[in-house]
Scaffold this motif. Structure first.
Motif, PDB file in Angstrom:
ATOM      1  N   LYS A 140     -10.433  -2.343  -2.089  1.00 24.01           N
ATOM      2  CA  LYS A 140      -9.836  -1.285  -2.877  1.00 24.01           C
ATOM      3  C   LYS A 140      -8.959  -0.378  -2.018  1.00 24.01           C
ATOM      4  O   LYS A 140      -7.859   0.040  -2.426  1.00 24.01           O
ATOM      5  CB  LYS A 140     -10.953  -0.473  -3.550  1.00 24.01           C
ATOM      6  N   LYS A 141      -9.408  -0.133  -0.768  1.00 21.52           N
ATOM      7  CA  LYS A 141      -8.642   0.736   0.128  1.00 21.52           C
ATOM      8  C   LYS A 141      -7.324   0.074   0.520  1.00 21.52           C
ATOM      9  O   LYS A 141      -6.277   0.721   0.615  1.00 21.52           O
ATOM     10  CB  LYS A 141      -9.493   1.040   1.360  1.00 21.52           C
ATOM     11  N   ARG A 142      -7.359  -1.276   0.753  1.00 22.96           N
ATOM     12  CA  ARG A 142      -6.130  -1.986   1.094  1.00 22.96           C
ATOM     13  C   ARG A 142      -5.133  -1.920  -0.048  1.00 22.96           C
ATOM     14  O   ARG A 142      -3.919  -1.742   0.170  1.00 22.96           O
ATOM     15  CB  ARG A 142      -6.449  -3.442   1.430  1.00 22.96           C
ATOM     16  N   ARG A 143      -5.644  -2.095  -1.299  1.00 22.02           N
ATOM     17  CA  ARG A 143      -4.732  -2.057  -2.448  1.00 22.02           C
ATOM     18  C   ARG A 143      -4.123  -0.676  -2.606  1.00 22.02           C
ATOM     19  O   ARG A 143      -2.938  -0.549  -2.959  1.00 22.02           O
ATOM     20  CB  ARG A 143      -5.489  -2.435  -3.720  1.00 22.02           C
ATOM     21  N   GLN A 144      -4.865   0.362  -2.307  1.00 20.15           N
ATOM     22  CA  GLN A 144      -4.326   1.716  -2.393  1.00 20.15           C
ATOM     23  C   GLN A 144      -3.237   1.947  -1.341  1.00 20.15           C
ATOM     24  O   GLN A 144      -2.191   2.537  -1.634  1.00 20.15           O
ATOM     25  CB  GLN A 144      -5.465   2.739  -2.204  1.00 20.15           C
ATOM     26  N   ILE A 145      -3.481   1.449  -0.111  1.00 21.73           N
ATOM     27  CA  ILE A 145      -2.475   1.616   0.939  1.00 21.73           C
ATOM     28  C   ILE A 145      -1.209   0.845   0.584  1.00 21.73           C
ATOM     29  O   ILE A 145      -0.078   1.342   0.746  1.00 21.73           O
ATOM     30  CB  ILE A 145      -3.045   1.138   2.289  1.00 21.73           C
ATOM     31  N   ARG A 166      -0.196   0.020  -2.361  1.00 21.57           N
ATOM     32  CA  ARG A 166       0.450   0.690  -3.489  1.00 21.57           C
ATOM     33  C   ARG A 166       1.231   1.903  -3.014  1.00 21.57           C
ATOM     34  O   ARG A 166       2.353   2.157  -3.488  1.00 21.57           O
ATOM     35  CB  ARG A 166      -0.607   1.114  -4.504  1.00 21.57           C
ATOM     36  N   LYS A 167       0.689   2.650  -2.063  1.00 21.39           N
ATOM     37  CA  LYS A 167       1.390   3.822  -1.559  1.00 21.39           C
ATOM     38  C   LYS A 167       2.658   3.428  -0.803  1.00 21.39           C
ATOM     39  O   LYS A 167       3.680   4.095  -0.893  1.00 21.39           O
ATOM     40  CB  LYS A 167       0.476   4.632  -0.635  1.00 21.39           C
ATOM     41  N   LEU A 168       2.555   2.322  -0.013  1.00 19.44           N
ATOM     42  CA  LEU A 168       3.725   1.889   0.748  1.00 19.44           C
ATOM     43  C   LEU A 168       4.825   1.354  -0.157  1.00 19.44           C
ATOM     44  O   LEU A 168       6.015   1.550   0.126  1.00 19.44           O
ATOM     45  CB  LEU A 168       3.322   0.818   1.778  1.00 19.44           C
ATOM     46  N   LYS A 194      16.578   4.585  -4.777  1.00 18.81           N
ATOM     47  CA  LYS A 194      15.195   4.179  -4.991  1.00 18.81           C
ATOM     48  C   LYS A 194      14.599   3.840  -3.627  1.00 18.81           C
ATOM     49  O   LYS A 194      15.048   2.937  -2.947  1.00 18.81           O
ATOM     50  CB  LYS A 194      15.112   2.962  -5.907  1.00 18.81           C
ATOM     51  N   LEU A 195      13.581   4.567  -3.240  1.00 20.48           N
ATOM     52  CA  LEU A 195      12.979   4.408  -1.931  1.00 20.48           C
ATOM     53  C   LEU A 195      11.481   4.239  -2.050  1.00 20.48           C
ATOM     54  O   LEU A 195      10.880   4.617  -3.061  1.00 20.48           O
ATOM     55  CB  LEU A 195      13.275   5.629  -1.051  1.00 20.48           C
ATOM     56  N   SER A 196      10.939   3.637  -0.989  1.00 23.34           N
ATOM     57  CA  SER A 196       9.489   3.551  -0.857  1.00 23.34           C
ATOM     58  C   SER A 196       9.144   3.968   0.577  1.00 23.34           C
ATOM     59  O   SER A 196       9.992   4.013   1.464  1.00 23.34           O
ATOM     60  CB  SER A 196       8.992   2.131  -1.127  1.00 23.34           C
ATOM     61  N   ARG A 197       7.884   4.247   0.793  1.00 22.79           N
ATOM     62  CA  ARG A 197       7.473   4.650   2.139  1.00 22.79           C
ATOM     63  C   ARG A 197       7.766   3.538   3.158  1.00 22.79           C
ATOM     64  O   ARG A 197       8.163   3.807   4.292  1.00 22.79           O
ATOM     65  CB  ARG A 197       5.979   4.979   2.137  1.00 22.79           C
ATOM     66  N   LEU A 198       7.580   2.286   2.716  1.00 25.72           N
ATOM     67  CA  LEU A 198       7.838   1.156   3.615  1.00 25.72           C
ATOM     68  C   LEU A 198       9.315   1.077   3.989  1.00 25.72           C
ATOM     69  O   LEU A 198       9.656   0.858   5.153  1.00 25.72           O
ATOM     70  CB  LEU A 198       7.383  -0.156   2.956  1.00 25.72           C
ATOM     71  N   ASN A 199      10.216   1.279   3.005  1.00 28.58           N
ATOM     72  CA  ASN A 199      11.658   1.256   3.305  1.00 28.58           C
ATOM     73  C   ASN A 199      12.050   2.368   4.270  1.00 28.58           C
ATOM     74  O   ASN A 199      12.849   2.152   5.195  1.00 28.58           O
ATOM     75  CB  ASN A 199      12.461   1.400   2.006  1.00 28.58           C
ATOM     76  N   VAL A 200      11.480   3.559   4.045  1.00 23.43           N
ATOM     77  CA  VAL A 200      11.796   4.677   4.939  1.00 23.43           C
ATOM     78  C   VAL A 200      11.317   4.403   6.352  1.00 23.43           C
ATOM     79  O   VAL A 200      12.025   4.647   7.343  1.00 23.43           O
ATOM     80  CB  VAL A 200      11.178   5.973   4.394  1.00 23.43           C
ATOM     81  N   PHE A 201      10.116   3.820   6.500  1.00 21.29           N
ATOM     82  CA  PHE A 201       9.558   3.527   7.825  1.00 21.29           C
ATOM     83  C   PHE A 201      10.395   2.468   8.555  1.00 21.29           C
ATOM     84  O   PHE A 201      10.732   2.631   9.729  1.00 21.29           O
ATOM     85  CB  PHE A 201       8.116   3.047   7.670  1.00 21.29           C
ATOM     86  N   VAL A 202      10.764   1.394   7.828  1.00 19.73           N
ATOM     87  CA  VAL A 202      11.550   0.326   8.448  1.00 19.73           C
ATOM     88  C   VAL A 202      12.940   0.831   8.836  1.00 19.73           C
ATOM     89  O   VAL A 202      13.438   0.567   9.940  1.00 19.73           O
ATOM     90  CB  VAL A 202      11.650  -0.888   7.507  1.00 19.73           C
ATOM     91  N   THR A 203      13.589   1.547   7.933  1.00 24.90           N
ATOM     92  CA  THR A 203      14.932   2.076   8.210  1.00 24.90           C
ATOM     93  C   THR A 203      14.913   3.049   9.379  1.00 24.90           C
ATOM     94  O   THR A 203      15.780   3.015  10.269  1.00 24.90           O
ATOM     95  CB  THR A 203      15.496   2.767   6.959  1.00 24.90           C
TER      96      THR A 203
END
Length: 292
Positions: A10-15, A17-19, A40-49
């Motif tokens: 459940k914790k992995r799915r939450q992480i 989902r947040k990314l 349109k951005l996500s936390r993962l896109n911001v981190f990679v960029t």
């Protein structure tokens, strides 16, 4: 499935989902609230960029430092000009050290000439003779035709060039410095590395060969002394002179008057010339080269 595993899943799915959760970045006109740009951005896109941007910035900075003059303004980096100057100074230092060593050896030779301080080493002449001894019967000494022709040609040239011969270091013709009586000969065992020639006071003393005067001064022990440097590492030394006609740095010719016979210095016993010959830092017997 245990409750612990369920909690981890459940914790992995939450992480995840947040990314991957989408966010919209909107730029509005402040007066009309009109939408101008939206992303349109996500936390993962911001981190990679952001990571790519930082890596690119580091790479660009490294290239600027490595391949442009900007590195000279960074503490710890030396400029290309300074490196070149340091290299040139290193070469010059090595050259100066070599020149200094040569000069010191030269000065030491002059000191030995003036003081007569020389270390003699005994040489086993028998062993040298054994090394180079040849059996004459094993050698064909019959002259060949080309050798006879060459000898005849050389004799013909010498016949008409009695006064203008080209001499080499092996057959250097030396002019007698003085016409007189040899009162004391060369004797290395008694540390007398010269030939003493007696003559009347003020008799001209002449240079034995072309050369340059490298020393012409008064010394307490040997009076007026003059040293002449010739080619092939040969030095001629004239001591106990009454006066000197040349100075240091003068160029002299063979047979040119350079001094006069005297009786100067503490070690003199009467009017005479104390004449020495040195070859490459070692004394040689003048009688082997000059007919007094």
């Amino acid at each position: 499935m245990s409750s612990t595993a369920k909690k981890k899943g459940k914790k992995r799915r939450q992480i995840r989902r947040k990314l991957l959760h989408k966010y919209r970045l909107v730029i509005l006109n402040e007066s009309t609230f009109e939408e101008k740009i939206s992303f349109k951005l996500s936390r993962l896109n911001v981190f990679v960029t952001g990571s790519l941007f930082i890596i690119g910035l580091i790479a660009l900075t490294t290239l600027l430092i490595a391949f442009t003059p900007l590195r000279e303004y960074i503490p710890g980096y030396s400029s290309t000009k300074l490196k070149k100057q340091a290299t040139d100074l290193t070469y010059k230092t090595d050259s100066l050290v070599a020149n200094l060593e040569n000069t010191n050896r030269y000065i030491e030779t002059i000191r030995m000439v003036l003081s007569g301080d020389i270390e003699t080493e005994e040489t086993n002449l028998d062993s040298i003779r054994e090394q180079f001894e040849l059996d004459p019967s094993s050698i064909d000494l019959t002259p060949i035709k080309e050798d006879s022709m060459l000898r005849a040609e050389v004799e013909m040239e010498d016949k008409y060039n009695l006064f203008e011969r080209e001499t080499t270091g092996a057959e250097l013709v030396l002019f007698p410095p003085l016409s007189g009586v040899v009162s004391n000969t060369y004797d290395a065992g008694k540390r007398h590395y010269a030939v003493d020639i007696t003559a009347p006071m003020n008799t001209p003393v002449k240079a034995v060969a072309n050369g340059t005067v490298i020393f012409a001064e008064w010394t307490a022990e040997t009076g007026y002394v003059i040293l002449i440097e010739h080619k092939e590492g040969l030095l001629s030394v004239y001591k106990h002179n009454g006066s000197l006609s040349k100075e240091q740095g003068d160029i002299v010719r063979s047979g040119e008057v350079i001094a006069s016979v005297g009786n100067t210095g503490e070690f003199t016993t009467g009017p005479h010339l104390h004449f020495e010959l040195w070859s490459d830092g070692d004394t040689v017997n003048p009688l082997d080269y000059i007919d007094f």
